[in-house]
Design a protein around this motif. Structure first.
Motif, PDB file in Angstrom:
ATOM      1  N   THR A 149       2.272  -0.578  -6.186  1.00 42.27           N
ATOM      2  CA  THR A 149       1.441  -0.086  -5.081  1.00 42.27           C
ATOM      3  C   THR A 149      -0.004  -0.368  -5.419  1.00 42.27           C
ATOM      4  O   THR A 149      -0.398  -0.380  -6.570  1.00 42.27           O
ATOM      5  N   ALA A 199       0.861  -1.180   0.000  1.00 46.35           N
ATOM      6  CA  ALA A 199       0.000   0.000   0.000  1.00 46.35           C
ATOM      7  C   ALA A 199       0.897   1.229   0.000  1.00 46.35           C
ATOM      8  O   ALA A 199       2.070   1.148   0.346  1.00 46.35           O
ATOM      9  N   ALA A 200       0.350   2.376  -0.407  1.00 54.50           N
ATOM     10  CA  ALA A 200       1.139   3.605  -0.361  1.00 54.50           C
ATOM     11  C   ALA A 200       1.331   4.062   1.079  1.00 54.50           C
ATOM     12  O   ALA A 200       2.306   4.723   1.409  1.00 54.50           O
ATOM     13  N   ALA A 201       0.395   3.695   1.939  1.00 60.05           N
ATOM     14  CA  ALA A 201       0.494   4.075   3.349  1.00 60.05           C
ATOM     15  C   ALA A 201       1.611   3.272   4.002  1.00 60.05           C
ATOM     16  O   ALA A 201       1.959   2.200   3.538  1.00 60.05           O
ATOM     17  N   HIS A 258      -4.164   0.399  -3.881  1.00 69.81           N
ATOM     18  CA  HIS A 258      -4.960   1.193  -2.951  1.00 69.81           C
ATOM     19  C   HIS A 258      -5.458   0.364  -1.780  1.00 69.81           C
ATOM     20  O   HIS A 258      -5.673   0.864  -0.689  1.00 69.81           O
ATOM     21  N   ASP A 259      -5.684  -0.895  -2.013  1.00 67.67           N
ATOM     22  CA  ASP A 259      -6.296  -1.745  -0.995  1.00 67.67           C
ATOM     23  C   ASP A 259      -5.760  -3.167  -1.169  1.00 67.67           C
ATOM     24  O   ASP A 259      -6.432  -4.032  -1.706  1.00 67.67           O
ATOM     25  N   PRO A 260      -4.508  -3.401  -0.706  1.00 64.39           N
ATOM     26  CA  PRO A 260      -3.822  -4.656  -1.017  1.00 64.39           C
ATOM     27  C   PRO A 260      -4.570  -5.900  -0.548  1.00 64.39           C
ATOM     28  O   PRO A 260      -4.467  -6.945  -1.188  1.00 64.39           O
ATOM     29  N   SER A 261      -5.344  -5.803   0.555  1.00 70.17           N
ATOM     30  CA  SER A 261      -6.038  -6.997   1.040  1.00 70.17           C
ATOM     31  C   SER A 261      -6.951  -7.548  -0.040  1.00 70.17           C
ATOM     32  O   SER A 261      -7.227  -8.729  -0.099  1.00 70.17           O
ATOM     33  N   VAL A 262      -7.467  -6.658  -0.887  1.00 71.61           N
ATOM     34  CA  VAL A 262      -8.440  -7.063  -1.886  1.00 71.61           C
ATOM     35  C   VAL A 262      -7.850  -7.066  -3.301  1.00 71.61           C
ATOM     36  O   VAL A 262      -8.125  -7.947  -4.100  1.00 71.61           O
ATOM     37  N   ASP A 263      -7.003  -6.057  -3.582  1.00 73.99           N
ATOM     38  CA  ASP A 263      -6.508  -5.877  -4.951  1.00 73.99           C
ATOM     39  C   ASP A 263      -5.328  -6.772  -5.306  1.00 73.99           C
ATOM     40  O   ASP A 263      -4.894  -6.797  -6.451  1.00 73.99           O
TER      41      ASP A 263
END
Lengths: 138, 545
Positions: free
Chosen positions: A81, A42-44, A83-88
């Motif tokens: 990167t 993620a970017a975060a 936005h939402d690694p758990s899903v993407d």
């Protein structure tokens, strides 16, 4: 036989990947093809890195380590990167396979259990949806 | 925007210089990975467990001792908003001033995510998400009712008993002067939905965005306090802040969901004659939670963003319809009149001391401020997550100025149309209707009622879904110690938990009590937000511009 091997890696859990990494290195040497290590973050800030640049640097270092450890002539890093690694994650890995031009994905996975009836495992998804060969290492 | 940042293979572009805070803390170091049956979790050790158990304990206590608990929480909230009204109002003003100052000073050029970071989302998706999470549902319910309330109380003038004003009119009222009462009523409404609430969200969001994307701290409330407490935020100081944020978010969402289901149920009864009973409301909560579940499982881009965009299109359609079918000329000219009235009354309305209108400034304004602030950890964290790549100036214009303008337009269209129906057409149904039906009564006097009211109900429901799904993502991130790649089963847990809490409170009673409790968390968070203002300035000062 193959043009390029892609290996998805989770830098936070490298220990569990040992077998997949060795398999990938062995195949790379056997067929004399390059390996791309793909990481998704993620970017975060996360457990592995504080920002995308740092993540890219760490993945690059990881690829170099692998090359040195297994005597690979061509090993590169492909950081992504999401936005939402758990899903993407799954989608991103499929895109990475296309971007890198890999025609073999070597991927570690755990032994499937009950949750796989509801949420497919990452390797399970990639194996079902990738257009190229997938080697799932358990 | 694509899933990945531009450039052949994912990231490689440099993000430009930022000023990473060096701390010993590793994100996820306090996390545990228990196996719950077949599901693997990745949760922050004290925060997940403590906030989960506290919430369950509060629900059980409230269900068991309803009659004792409700007055207790209501008194606490009442005490805070009346005795500390000056504190809430002053803080609100500080937030607005700071946000406006940031737009014009050189600090506004700092970019979230580093000097060369590219925005994660295009303007449309970004704006849709921040609006849907932040305010949507309130605009649906208060857009018609609040302007009418202030108009009526202002028109009625002041009432003094034993030297104390007992009326609820803003400022000095406008006894008998309909035109002036409209101006004052609209100014007071816009005051509650304009710059101040968005400044509150902007402060939290900017602080979190800067400390996560530029400074490398975890995306969780405690990071905002790092410049004040230093490494102590990784200990109990931080656990308390995060737990409180989870508490405020979950109860804020669950109680709104319960109360919202009551209101949507009333709307369905009004429109289609459906029985408005517990079964309908439980079904509504289940449906909203179900859609929210699908949305969180589909993820930020495929779920939350897409729903927010649909939501915004529907809202634009309804707004355009009201402007065209309602008194169009009056709404357009009213927009400017109301903007001028807002500017004219702003200094008096935001004055924290020496207020003659105690009922209004404490019962309305301070209550609203506490309410917005209790929502700010949730909305702020969500806005922060989707705002990477924007400069501080761009951020403030899009989070503060544009939403405030949209609020003015919305209030003018919905409230202005309703007031015009009362004043010019002598249509009293909207004035006499209960709060949850005012919107539908107003639409009933315009053409195509069946269609527009149906869109109205759909909007109410979708706005709930977009709050519920983004809220679940936020709670999941906080309880995973700032990790945003925790297993999906965790966000499923929080979204489900929120629906269950709403159903338990709806059936067992206690919605109002726990909402009062949630609003009360506005007080400690006001202190956190004031610290955040200091942290933002300090943090921006040593960023490359």
């Amino acid at each position: 036989m193959y043009r390029r091997i892609m290996v998805p890696v989770d830098l936070a859990h490298i220990a569990g990947l040992d077998k997949a990494l060795k398999t990938a290195a062995g195949l790379s040497k056997q067929y004399g093809v390059p390996v791309s290590y793909v990481g998704v973050a993620a970017a975060a800030p996360g457990a592995v890195a504080h920002n995308p640049a740092e993540f890219a640097a760490k993945l690059d270092a990881f690829a170099k380590d692998q090359a040195a450890a297994h005597g690979l002539s061509d090993a590169s890093a492909a950081p992504y990167t999401s936005h939402d690694p758990s899903v993407d994650l799954d989608q991103t890995l499929l895109k990475a396979a296309e971007d890198t031009g890999a025609d073999l994905i070597v991927m570690g996975s755990h032994i499937p259990g009950f949750p796989e009836h509801i949420f497919t495992s990452n390797a399970g998804y990639v194996a079902s949806h990738a257009k190229v060969s997938v080697f799932v290492v358990r | 925007m694509s899933e990945e940042t531009a450039g052949g293979q994912g990231i490689p572009q440099p993000e430009g210089p930022t000023n990473i805070i060096e701390t010993e803390y590793e994100i996820g170091q306090d996390n545990i990975q228990p196996k719950l049956g077949p599901f693997g979790l990745d949760i922050h050790n004290p925060v997940f467990v403590i906030s989960g158990l506290t919430i369950v304990a509060f629900v059980i206590l409230t269900l068991a001792f309803q009659n004792d608990v409700e007055p207790l929480f209501e008194d606490l909230r009442g005490w805070l908003t009346s005795n500390l009204a000056w504190f809430f109002l002053s803080a609100g003003n500080i937030f607005v001033i700071m946000c406006l100052v940031l737009i014009v000073t050189p600090l506004g050029s700092v970019r979230i995510g580093g000097k060369d970071a590219k925005p994660d989302y295009g303007y449309l998706g970004w704006f849709a998400m921040l609006f849907a999470a932040g305010m949507g549902i309130g605009l649906m319910f208060f857009g018609v009712s609040e302007p009418i309330s202030h108009y009526n109380s202002a028109l009625a003038g002041t009432t003094v008993e034993n030297g104390v004003r007992t009326d609820w009119a803003p400022l000095g009222a406008a006894a008998g002067d309909s035109a002036e009462a409209q101006r004052l009523g609209m100014a007071a409404t816009i005051f509650h939905w304009g710059l101040h609430p968005w400044a509150i969200y902007a402060v939290v969001a900017l602080a979190l965005a800067i400390f996560s994307y530029n400074k490398g701290l975890p995306l969780t409330m405690r990071s905002v306090c790092y410049p004040i407490f230093g490494d102590r935020v990784w200990g109990w100081t931080g656990h308390v802040i995060d737990t409180l944020a989870v508490f405020a978010t979950l109860f804020g969402l669950a109680t709104s969901l319960g109360i919202g289901a009551t209101q949507a149920g009333a709307g369905l009864e009004f429109l289609f004659g459906l029985p408005n009973n517990n079964a309908t409301m439980v079904f509504l909560i289940l449906a909203i939670t179900g859609v929210a579940l699908v949305s969180v499982v589909a993820g930020l881009d495929a779920g939350v963003k897409r729903l927010s965009e649909i939501n915004m299109l529907l809202a634009i359609a309804l707004l355009s319809f009201v402007i065209l079918a309602g008194p169009t000329v009056a709404i357009v000219s009213g927009f400017f009149t109301n903007l001028a009235a807002y500017a004219q009354y702003l200094p008096a309305l935001s004055m924290p001391f020496g207020r003659e209108d105690a009922n209004f400034s404490q019962g309305w304004t301070a209550f609203y401020w506490a309410w917005w602030i209790s929502w700010s950890p949730f909305v702020g964290m969500f806005i922060a997550r989707v705002s990477r790549g924007r400069t501080v100036r761009e951020f403030m214009i899009c989070v503060l100025l544009i939403p405030s303008t949209v609020s003015v337009l919305w209030m003018t269209a919905f409230g202005g149309t309703a007031i015009s129906q009362i004043v010019n057409d002598g249509y009293q149904a909207v004035a006499g209707a209960p709060l949850e039906l005012k919107l539908f009564e107003m639409l009933a006097a315009l053409p195509l009622t069946q269609i527009t009211s149906f869109i109205g109900i759909v909007l109410v429901i979708v706005f709930f879904v977009t709050s519920s799904d983004s809220g679940s993502l936020v709670i999941d991130t906080i309880t995973a110690g700032g990790k945003i790649d925790a297993p999906v089963s965790q966000r499923v847990f929080w979204a489900t938990f929120e629906g269950l809490v709403a159903i338990a409170l709806l059936l067992g009673g206690g919605l109002a009590a726990l909402q009062a409790m949630a609003v009360s968390t506005g007080f400690p968070f006001t202190i956190v937000l004031l610290l955040a203002c200091f942290a933002i300035i300090k943090g921006l000062m040593d960023e490359p511009r």
